[in-house]
Motif scaffolding. Structure first.
Motif, PDB file in Angstrom:
ATOM      1  N   MET A   1     -11.849   6.857  -2.833  1.00  0.00           N
ATOM      2  CA  MET A   1     -11.112   5.616  -2.575  1.00  0.00           C
ATOM      3  C   MET A   1     -10.964   4.807  -3.857  1.00  0.00           C
ATOM      4  O   MET A   1      -9.901   4.221  -4.117  1.00  0.00           O
ATOM      5  CB  MET A   1     -11.821   4.786  -1.505  1.00  0.00           C
TER       6      MET A   1
ATOM      7  N   THR B   1      -3.121   3.669  -7.374  1.00  0.00           N
ATOM      8  CA  THR B   1      -2.139   2.705  -6.877  1.00  0.00           C
ATOM      9  C   THR B   1      -1.751   1.714  -7.963  1.00  0.00           C
ATOM     10  O   THR B   1      -0.566   1.393  -8.132  1.00  0.00           O
ATOM     11  CB  THR B   1      -2.696   1.976  -5.642  1.00  0.00           C
ATOM     12  N   ARG B   2      -2.720   1.230  -8.708  1.00  0.00           N
ATOM     13  CA  ARG B   2      -2.405   0.307  -9.809  1.00  0.00           C
ATOM     14  C   ARG B   2      -1.569   1.011 -10.877  1.00  0.00           C
ATOM     15  O   ARG B   2      -0.645   0.413 -11.449  1.00  0.00           O
ATOM     16  CB  ARG B   2      -3.696  -0.262 -10.402  1.00  0.00           C
TER      17      ARG B   2
ATOM     18  N   SER C   1       0.837  -1.205   0.000  1.00  0.00           N
ATOM     19  CA  SER C   1       0.000   0.000   0.000  1.00  0.00           C
ATOM     20  C   SER C   1       0.869   1.252   0.000  1.00  0.00           C
ATOM     21  O   SER C   1       1.914   1.305   0.632  1.00  0.00           O
ATOM     22  CB  SER C   1      -0.912   0.007   1.232  1.00  0.00           C
TER      23      SER C   1
ATOM     24  N   TRP D   1      -8.237   6.332  -5.745  1.00  0.00           N
ATOM     25  CA  TRP D   1      -6.945   6.044  -5.116  1.00  0.00           C
ATOM     26  C   TRP D   1      -6.484   4.623  -5.439  1.00  0.00           C
ATOM     27  O   TRP D   1      -5.301   4.388  -5.682  1.00  0.00           O
ATOM     28  CB  TRP D   1      -7.047   6.263  -3.614  1.00  0.00           C
ATOM     29  N   GLU D   2      -7.397   3.681  -5.451  1.00  0.00           N
ATOM     30  CA  GLU D   2      -7.026   2.319  -5.833  1.00  0.00           C
ATOM     31  C   GLU D   2      -6.576   2.277  -7.298  1.00  0.00           C
ATOM     32  O   GLU D   2      -5.615   1.574  -7.643  1.00  0.00           O
ATOM     33  CB  GLU D   2      -8.206   1.375  -5.600  1.00  0.00           C
TER      34      GLU D   2
ATOM     35  N   TRP E   1      -6.867   5.448   3.856  1.00  0.00           N
ATOM     36  CA  TRP E   1      -6.256   5.349   2.542  1.00  0.00           C
ATOM     37  C   TRP E   1      -5.399   4.101   2.359  1.00  0.00           C
ATOM     38  O   TRP E   1      -4.772   3.933   1.314  1.00  0.00           O
ATOM     39  CB  TRP E   1      -5.418   6.602   2.246  1.00  0.00           C
ATOM     40  N   HIS E   2      -5.392   3.232   3.354  1.00  0.00           N
ATOM     41  CA  HIS E   2      -4.629   1.991   3.202  1.00  0.00           C
ATOM     42  C   HIS E   2      -5.363   1.069   2.240  1.00  0.00           C
ATOM     43  O   HIS E   2      -6.572   0.900   2.311  1.00  0.00           O
ATOM     44  CB  HIS E   2      -4.447   1.300   4.556  1.00  0.00           C
ATOM     45  N   THR E   3      -4.609   0.472   1.313  1.00  0.00           N
ATOM     46  CA  THR E   3      -5.201  -0.435   0.326  1.00  0.00           C
ATOM     47  C   THR E   3      -4.656  -1.846   0.510  1.00  0.00           C
ATOM     48  O   THR E   3      -3.577  -2.041   1.056  1.00  0.00           O
ATOM     49  CB  THR E   3      -4.898   0.040  -1.106  1.00  0.00           C
ATOM     50  N   ASN E   4      -5.417  -2.795   0.029  1.00  0.00           N
ATOM     51  CA  ASN E   4      -4.995  -4.203   0.078  1.00  0.00           C
ATOM     52  C   ASN E   4      -5.309  -4.840  -1.271  1.00  0.00           C
ATOM     53  O   ASN E   4      -6.080  -5.781  -1.373  1.00  0.00           O
ATOM     54  CB  ASN E   4      -5.713  -4.934   1.219  1.00  0.00           C
ATOM     55  N   LEU E   5      -4.702  -4.293  -2.309  1.00  0.00           N
ATOM     56  CA  LEU E   5      -4.980  -4.729  -3.667  1.00  0.00           C
ATOM     57  C   LEU E   5      -4.163  -5.970  -4.015  1.00  0.00           C
ATOM     58  O   LEU E   5      -2.997  -6.071  -3.664  1.00  0.00           O
ATOM     59  CB  LEU E   5      -4.653  -3.597  -4.650  1.00  0.00           C
TER      60      LEU E   5
END
Length: 243
Positions: free
Chosen positions: A192, A199-200, A54, A195-196, A63-67
């Motif tokens: 969100m 992140t990608r 993340s 934001w994801e 804002w923490h992601t777990n993709l």
């Protein structure tokens, strides 16, 4: 223990030179094996580092992601070699700036150099004092990559490594478009989702290389009063000693 302290990052010069080649940046990202690097930086103590892809730390829950499926910590030699070939890389020396004034920066740069050279990179590790690194990183003719740490940020639009004005100069149109959308959007769920998506894009475009989270250790006498444990760096305003 201070969490988070920094996440370790290698910043790519995307304005001039070798690292303007996205395939070359992707090859670096694919090659590295992050956990042994983080373990070494943390002095072999697992409680002082965290493996996380993340871009915002766990402590910033909003804002923490777990993709899943991100190309983080792949340590995929075959993929890295293929990307080097696709990049047309011919063993040109990559100028990698670091400093021993922050031991963790030097340690992760040294281990990164070893891992990258093992799959075909040529790394010119340039060890300078911190003031020189900060000065040189603003000149795109002076380096290809530099080490630093990214502290906590409390909104995605505050991520300096995604901006065109910070050293490394992230001017990618797709990244800037989403940053603009994040700045305009007010709905939390839509932000969100953006934001994801950002992140990608980060892991596709590779403006910087994201390693792991490093924690710090702070100690104070019991007579110290009003010290704020939550600040990123040690601050001493409104702090006093009780007699």
């Amino acid at each position: 223990m201070s969490k988070p302290y920094y996440w370790l990052v290698a910043v790519m010069n995307k304005k001039e030179g070798l690292m303007t080649n996205q395939k070359l940046r992707q090859a670096w990202q694919a090659a590295i094996d992050i956990e042994p690097i983080m373990k070494n930086v943390a002095g072999g103590k697992p409680e002082f580092y965290r493996m996380d892809s993340s871009l915002a730390p766990v402590e910033i829950a909003a804002w923490h992601t777990n993709l899943q499926g991100l190309p983080w910590n792949e340590h995929n030699r075959d993929k890295a070699k293929r990307l080097l070939q696709e990049a047309g890389y011919k063993k040109e020396p990559i100028r990698f700036m670091t400093t021993q004034e922050y031991k963790w920066m030097y340690d992760f740069a040294l281990l990164t150099k070893q891992q990258l050279e093992d799959i075909g990179f040529a790394i010119d590790l340039q060890v300078v004092d911190w003031a020189t690194l900060v000065k040189r990183r603003n000149n795109p003719k002076e380096y290809d990559v530099f080490t630093t740490g990214i502290g906590a940020f409390y909104d995605p639009t505050h991520a300096v490594f995604l901006t065109p004005s910070w050293p490394g100069w992230t001017t990618d149109e797709d990244i800037q478009r989403i940053q603009s959308e994040l700045a305009r959007e007010t709905d939390p769920k839509k932000r969100m989702a953006l934001w994801e998506q950002q992140t990608r894009q980060f892991y596709e475009k590779v403006p910087v290389i994201r390693y792991g989270d490093l924690f710090g250790l702070r100690a104070a006498r019991t007579t110290v009063r009003d010290f704020n444990e939550k600040t990123e760096r040690v601050r001493f305003y409104n702090v006093w000693l009780e007699k």
